[in-house]
Design an enzyme around this catalytic site. Sequence first.
Site, PDB file in Angstrom:
ATOM      1  N   HIS A   1      -4.416   1.298   7.701  1.00  5.11           N
ATOM      2  CA  HIS A   1      -3.049   1.834   7.797  1.00  5.11           C
ATOM      3  C   HIS A   1      -2.883   3.020   6.837  1.00  5.11           C
ATOM      4  O   HIS A   1      -2.328   4.057   7.221  1.00  5.11           O
ATOM      5  CB  HIS A   1      -2.067   0.692   7.477  1.00  5.11           C
ATOM      6  N   GLU A   2      -3.370   2.870   5.605  1.00  2.79           N
ATOM      7  CA  GLU A   2      -3.234   3.957   4.609  1.00  2.79           C
ATOM      8  C   GLU A   2      -4.097   5.157   4.992  1.00  2.79           C
ATOM      9  O   GLU A   2      -3.681   6.304   4.837  1.00  2.79           O
ATOM     10  CB  GLU A   2      -3.614   3.470   3.207  1.00  2.79           C
TER      11      GLU A   2
ATOM     12  N   HIS B   1      -2.415   7.327   7.440  1.00  4.97           N
ATOM     13  CA  HIS B   1      -1.426   8.237   6.840  1.00  4.97           C
ATOM     14  C   HIS B   1      -2.084   9.544   6.409  1.00  4.97           C
ATOM     15  O   HIS B   1      -1.508  10.618   6.570  1.00  4.97           O
ATOM     16  CB  HIS B   1      -0.785   7.590   5.604  1.00  4.97           C
TER      17      HIS B   1
ATOM     18  N   GLY C   1       0.837  -1.192   0.000  1.00  7.60           N
ATOM     19  CA  GLY C   1       0.000   0.000   0.000  1.00  7.60           C
ATOM     20  C   GLY C   1       0.872   1.242   0.000  1.00  7.60           C
ATOM     21  O   GLY C   1       2.063   1.171   0.331  1.00  7.60           O
TER      22      GLY C   1
ATOM     23  N   CYS D   1       5.881  -0.415   7.510  1.00  2.82           N
ATOM     24  CA  CYS D   1       5.535   0.808   6.774  1.00  2.82           C
ATOM     25  C   CYS D   1       6.744   1.238   5.967  1.00  2.82           C
ATOM     26  O   CYS D   1       7.869   1.217   6.475  1.00  2.82           O
ATOM     27  CB  CYS D   1       5.134   1.906   7.761  1.00  2.82           C
ATOM     28  N   LEU D   2       6.507   1.613   4.720  1.00  2.00           N
ATOM     29  CA  LEU D   2       7.607   2.078   3.870  1.00  2.00           C
ATOM     30  C   LEU D   2       8.229   3.354   4.424  1.00  2.00           C
ATOM     31  O   LEU D   2       9.375   3.666   4.108  1.00  2.00           O
ATOM     32  CB  LEU D   2       7.102   2.304   2.439  1.00  2.00           C
TER      33      LEU D   2
ATOM     34  N   GLN E   1       2.790   9.920   1.981  1.00  2.00           N
ATOM     35  CA  GLN E   1       4.145   9.367   2.059  1.00  2.00           C
ATOM     36  C   GLN E   1       5.056   9.892   0.950  1.00  2.00           C
ATOM     37  O   GLN E   1       6.271   9.806   1.060  1.00  2.00           O
ATOM     38  CB  GLN E   1       4.095   7.831   1.981  1.00  2.00           C
TER      39      GLN E   1
HETATM   40  O1  GNR Z   1       4.060  -2.644   2.623  1.00  2.00           O
HETATM   41  C1  GNR Z   1       3.398  -2.524   3.660  1.00  2.00           C
HETATM   42  N1  GNR Z   1       3.114  -3.621   4.399  1.00  2.00           N
HETATM   43  C2  GNR Z   1       2.203  -3.629   5.436  1.00  2.00           C
HETATM   44  C3  GNR Z   1       2.161  -4.768   6.250  1.00  2.00           C
HETATM   45  C4  GNR Z   1       1.268  -4.852   7.286  1.00  2.00           C
HETATM   46  C5  GNR Z   1       0.380  -3.815   7.517  1.00  2.00           C
HETATM   47  C6  GNR Z   1       0.409  -2.677   6.727  1.00  2.00           C
HETATM   48  C7  GNR Z   1       1.307  -2.591   5.682  1.00  2.00           C
HETATM   49  S1  GNR Z   1       1.317  -1.184   4.661  1.00  2.00           S
HETATM   50  C8  GNR Z   1       2.966  -1.176   4.111  1.00  2.00           C
HETATM   51  C9  GNR Z   1       3.163  -0.121   3.040  1.00  2.00           C
HETATM   52  C10 GNR Z   1       2.970   1.250   3.644  1.00  2.00           C
HETATM   53  O2  GNR Z   1       3.745   1.795   4.359  1.00  2.00           O
HETATM   54  N2  GNR Z   1       1.831   1.831   3.393  1.00  2.00           N
HETATM   55  O3  GNR Z   1       1.565   3.024   3.943  1.00  2.00           O
HETATM   56 NI    NI Z   2       2.688   3.074   5.791  1.00  2.00          NI
END
Ligand code: GNR
Ligand code: NI
Length: 178
Positions: free
Chosen positions: A144-145, A148, A57, A102-103, A62
């Site tokens: 999660h997104e 952000h 995601g 998270c990236l 980001q």
């Molecule tokens: O790549 C991602 N893996 C992930 C694994 C478990 C829960 C959420 C994520 S999202 C993350 C990519 C990211 O940072 N998206 O904002």
């Molecule tokens: Ni993230």
Amino acid sequence: MHLYHRCEANQMALLDILEFPDPRLRNAAKPIENVNSRIAELADQMLETMYAAPGIGLAASQINVHKRLIVIDVSENKDQPLILINPEIIDSEGIIETAEGCLSVPGFYEPVSRFQNVLVKALDRNGEWFTLEADDLLAVCIQHEMDHLDGKLFVDYLSNAKRTLIRKKLQKQQKQRA
Ligand code: GNR
Ligand code: NI
């Protein structure tokens, strides 16, 4: 109708991903008033950046674009891209704990509790409303997104001690890189 085609030639410009504790990750993203071709192209660039990272995601926050746009692909074969614009959770059920990464917090994975099932409403890349029923990893990723977009990171759910440790390790890496 425009359909998304994954760029097979490896020549698309990838976008830079902000890293914790960059204060720009704390900005609240604004709704997209008009889903035009620039937004559709931004979404496609975000998908390429997400696949390249690799991640499941990516939120526009980001890449320092503070608009309510997220892209997701939790499929095994990375062939089910999702684009959600101005997403809203309209119903939710159950709780699931997942090790999240998270990236913007590279290298760290910690358990976070989220809704297990969500019903989401969003605009697609053509500016049409759709609803999506999501479970498990897809539901987690959507939440999660969407966090952000509100300037929230998964590390905010951890203890102060853990978050401080993560921040110090990342700041050290970032200084070495600079
Ligand atoms: O790549 C991602 N893996 C992930 C694994 C478990 C829960 C959420 C994520 S999202 C993350 C990519 C990211 O940072 N998206 O904002
Ligand atoms: Ni993230």
